[in-house]
Scaffold this active site. Sequence first.
Site, PDB file in Angstrom:
ATOM      1  CG  HIS A   9       6.264  -5.136  -7.267  1.00  0.00           C
ATOM      2  ND1 HIS A   9       5.816  -6.362  -7.297  1.00  0.00           N
ATOM      3  CD2 HIS A   9       5.032  -4.174  -7.188  1.00  0.00           C
ATOM      4  CE1 HIS A   9       4.330  -6.348  -7.128  1.00  0.00           C
ATOM      5  NE2 HIS A   9       3.996  -5.082  -7.067  1.00  0.00           N
ATOM      6  NE  ARG A  10       3.399  -6.977  -4.356  1.00  0.00           N
ATOM      7  CZ  ARG A  10       2.579  -8.206  -4.724  1.00  0.00           C
ATOM      8  NH1 ARG A  10       2.815  -9.214  -4.294  1.00  0.00           N
ATOM      9  NH2 ARG A  10       1.509  -8.003  -5.673  1.00  0.00           N
ATOM     10  CD  GLU A  18       4.423  -1.466  -4.539  1.00  0.00           C
ATOM     11  OE1 GLU A  18       3.047  -1.395  -4.527  1.00  0.00           O
ATOM     12  OE2 GLU A  18       4.630  -2.398  -4.127  1.00  0.00           O
ATOM     13  CG  ASP A  62       1.563  -3.520  -1.618  1.00  0.00           C
ATOM     14  OD1 ASP A  62       1.160  -2.889  -2.502  1.00  0.00           O
ATOM     15  OD2 ASP A  62       2.413  -4.423  -1.913  1.00  0.00           O
ATOM     16  CG  HIS A  91      -0.063  -7.209  -2.339  1.00  0.00           C
ATOM     17  ND1 HIS A  91      -1.073  -8.230  -2.690  1.00  0.00           N
ATOM     18  CD2 HIS A  91       0.112  -6.367  -3.219  1.00  0.00           C
ATOM     19  CE1 HIS A  91      -1.517  -7.635  -3.922  1.00  0.00           C
ATOM     20  NE2 HIS A  91      -1.208  -6.796  -4.140  1.00  0.00           N
ATOM     21  CD  GLU A 139      -0.981  -0.565  -4.566  1.00  0.00           C
ATOM     22  OE1 GLU A 139      -0.093  -1.258  -4.777  1.00  0.00           O
ATOM     23  OE2 GLU A 139      -1.836  -0.950  -4.505  1.00  0.00           O
ATOM     24  CE  LYS A 158      -2.180  -3.558  -2.395  1.00  0.00           C
ATOM     25  NZ  LYS A 158      -2.272  -3.518  -3.895  1.00  0.00           N
ATOM     26  CG  ASP A 197       8.330  -8.795  -8.646  1.00  0.00           C
ATOM     27  OD1 ASP A 197       7.801  -7.821  -7.993  1.00  0.00           O
ATOM     28  OD2 ASP A 197       7.760  -9.785  -8.761  1.00  0.00           O
TER      29      ASP A 197
HETATM   30  O1  G3P Z   1       1.813  -0.029  -7.258  1.00  0.00           O
HETATM   31  C1  G3P Z   1       2.343  -0.903  -8.237  1.00  0.00           C
HETATM   32  C2  G3P Z   1       1.652  -2.493  -7.943  1.00  0.00           C
HETATM   33  O2  G3P Z   1       2.335  -2.586  -6.790  1.00  0.00           O
HETATM   34  C3  G3P Z   1       0.097  -2.492  -7.789  1.00  0.00           C
HETATM   35  O3  G3P Z   1      -0.070  -3.722  -7.740  1.00  0.00           O
HETATM   36  O4  G3P Z   1      -1.319  -5.529  -6.801  1.00  0.00           O
HETATM   37  O5  G3P Z   1       1.130  -5.368  -6.794  1.00  0.00           O
HETATM   38  O6  G3P Z   1       0.054  -3.983  -5.407  1.00  0.00           O
HETATM   39  P1  G3P Z   1       0.079  -4.603  -6.626  1.00  0.00           P
HETATM   40 MG    MG Z   2       1.530  -2.500  -4.693  1.00  0.00          MG
END
Ligand code: G3P
Ligand code: MG
Length: 287
Positions: free
Chosen positions: A23-24, A50, A52, A65, A132, A134, A264
């Site tokens: 995640h990120r 992942e 953003d 993000h 992802e 935004k 993470d």
């Molecule tokens: O894509 C899953 C997750 O990243 C969504 O929430 O706010 O971390 O981008 P956020």
């Molecule tokens: Mg995200």
Amino acid sequence: MQSSELRHEIFRNRSTRPWVIAHRGASGLAPENTLTAFVLAVEQGADGIECDLRLTRDGHIVVCHDASLQRTTNGHGLIHEHTLAELRLLDAGYAFTTDRGATYPFRGLGLRIPTFEEVLAALPSHVVVNAEIKSAPWDPADRQRGQVIAERVVALVRQRPDLRTRLLVSSFDSAVLDTVRRLDPELAVALCTLPLAPLPEQLRSTLDRGYDAFHPMDVGFDEHGAAVIATAHQAGVPVNVWTVDVPDRAVELVVLGVDGIITDYPEATRRALERAVGATAARPVTP
Ligand code: G3P
Ligand code: MG
């Protein structure tokens, strides 16, 4: 092959289930959405990352993000009010700390907000990229930027067909996913959801709109998880849950049948899964 079959190649052509998606990047250990965090995630054995996507004032897609710069950098103001050249001057490692501000180990090391293309270039070809887009549905201007990003991502895939079987586009905004689907019916898309409705209703939006994967937050699984996962799998839809940072919880979700853990901490998650459930066994979910 039909478009839907081509979209599902991304889920079929992977040797491991469940997926561990960083995640990120490995953002528990390095500044989120930086090349450092993405490369670390790969080194730690993540199946995917992942990231953003946001738009700069001069039309570049960058990976960050928040809409604003304050939380993660030494800058101020909004991403879309800055040019790429201006963003390049900022320190994307400035704010990262794992000891509540006693130290900032990545400050001044030259970490930057990367462009999406720089992230793609930094990753080996076996790594899944969950991009992802935004787009805040309540903000027409932000939504317009989300549409532009969707169009640019589709154009990029047209130039780089190698991305087709490793890029999964996600968004909380279904308008973004519908645009991607309209412009490129062969590109896989996933709906991210917040627990604003019961989990079965969140899944219903994904199935009714014909999206390829379901990305809910880890809320409601103890009550509805088994039924929701069964329904999703009947439709050939993988369930990838975010953001799961407690390895034992990742194990519980995988035992329940979840297909991907967005975390993470990819290394700790992978290790826990291998210990508990033998995560390297192939378990295709598509029909
Ligand atoms: O894509 C899953 C997750 O990243 C969504 O929430 O706010 O971390 O981008 P956020
Ligand atoms: Mg995200």
